[in-house]
Scaffold this active site. Sequence first.
Site, PDB file in Angstrom:
ATOM      1  N   SER A 150       0.863  -1.182   0.000  1.00  0.00           N
ATOM      2  CA  SER A 150       0.000   0.000   0.000  1.00  0.00           C
ATOM      3  C   SER A 150       0.895   1.226   0.000  1.00  0.00           C
ATOM      4  O   SER A 150       2.071   1.148   0.379  1.00  0.00           O
ATOM      5  CB  SER A 150      -0.897   0.002   1.245  1.00  0.00           C
ATOM      6  OG  SER A 150      -1.549   1.256   1.420  1.00  0.00           O
ATOM      7  N   TYR A 179      -2.947  -0.007  10.438  1.00  0.00           N
ATOM      8  CA  TYR A 179      -2.954  -0.449   9.040  1.00  0.00           C
ATOM      9  C   TYR A 179      -1.605  -0.155   8.387  1.00  0.00           C
ATOM     10  O   TYR A 179      -1.018  -1.013   7.713  1.00  0.00           O
ATOM     11  CB  TYR A 179      -4.081   0.241   8.280  1.00  0.00           C
ATOM     12  CG  TYR A 179      -4.163  -0.127   6.817  1.00  0.00           C
ATOM     13  CD1 TYR A 179      -4.804  -1.281   6.412  1.00  0.00           C
ATOM     14  CD2 TYR A 179      -3.584   0.687   5.841  1.00  0.00           C
ATOM     15  CE1 TYR A 179      -4.874  -1.625   5.066  1.00  0.00           C
ATOM     16  CE2 TYR A 179      -3.644   0.354   4.499  1.00  0.00           C
ATOM     17  CZ  TYR A 179      -4.297  -0.803   4.117  1.00  0.00           C
ATOM     18  OH  TYR A 179      -4.358  -1.145   2.782  1.00  0.00           O
TER      19      TYR A 179
END
Length: 254
Positions: free
Chosen positions: A145, A158
Amino acid sequence: MASNPFNLSGRRALITGAGQGIGLALARALAEAGAAVVLNGRDAGKLERAASLLRTGGYSAEIAAFDVTDPEAVRAGIAAVTAQGDIDILINNAGIQRRAPLQDFPEDTWDELMRTNLDAVFYVAKSVARHMIPRGRGKIVNICSVQSELGRPGIAPYAASKGAVRMLTRGMCADWARHGLQVNGLAPGYFETEMNRALVENPEFSAWLCNRTPAGRWGRVEELGGAAVFLASDASSFVNGQVVFVDGGMTAVV
């Protein structure tokens, strides 16, 4: 090298978290390049609907429903998949997002997020690599990501999980490249997906995103396909331990 090094004909690919969103888009891209795809997730009904969409397009699609956060289920699931044929390509895509101020983030939610985003990558890659190593070849693509590189308020756990996946990818390269495996990461920026729906529909956030991203817009999931095919194919035969950012330029600017 083949005349078309991007051709995946004769290859079999397992994609985790493939019932919708980015996972399904990546499965479609690999199928379009010639691969037979195996869709993984926990919901067999959702997987069958996704596989039917691919089959309608003339592609080969199977399903393998098992929980990637359960190491015993992973071992059994990979054994069942490999009993039907070799896994040449693994896309570790399964992931979740949970948002809360870090000081209020529940410990059990932290554990859930890490099991899904990090532990599952280890469980599945290890099980698949044990089959790839004796053959002396294999492709593993871990979905990272922009949060492997950048932080934002409310999503520190996250970001921590995706940063760990980035480093695990490098570690897998260090251990497995000598056995003929290429292990790389694919790092999406902000894409219009079910997981991001609340952000997409938030005018203030969307305006911020478009101003922050040089491309000036959200990404479309199909725009990840080319990078995925590259990393899954012979075209990347000497690319190892790298993370390819597909983010409209977000990580290139301040």
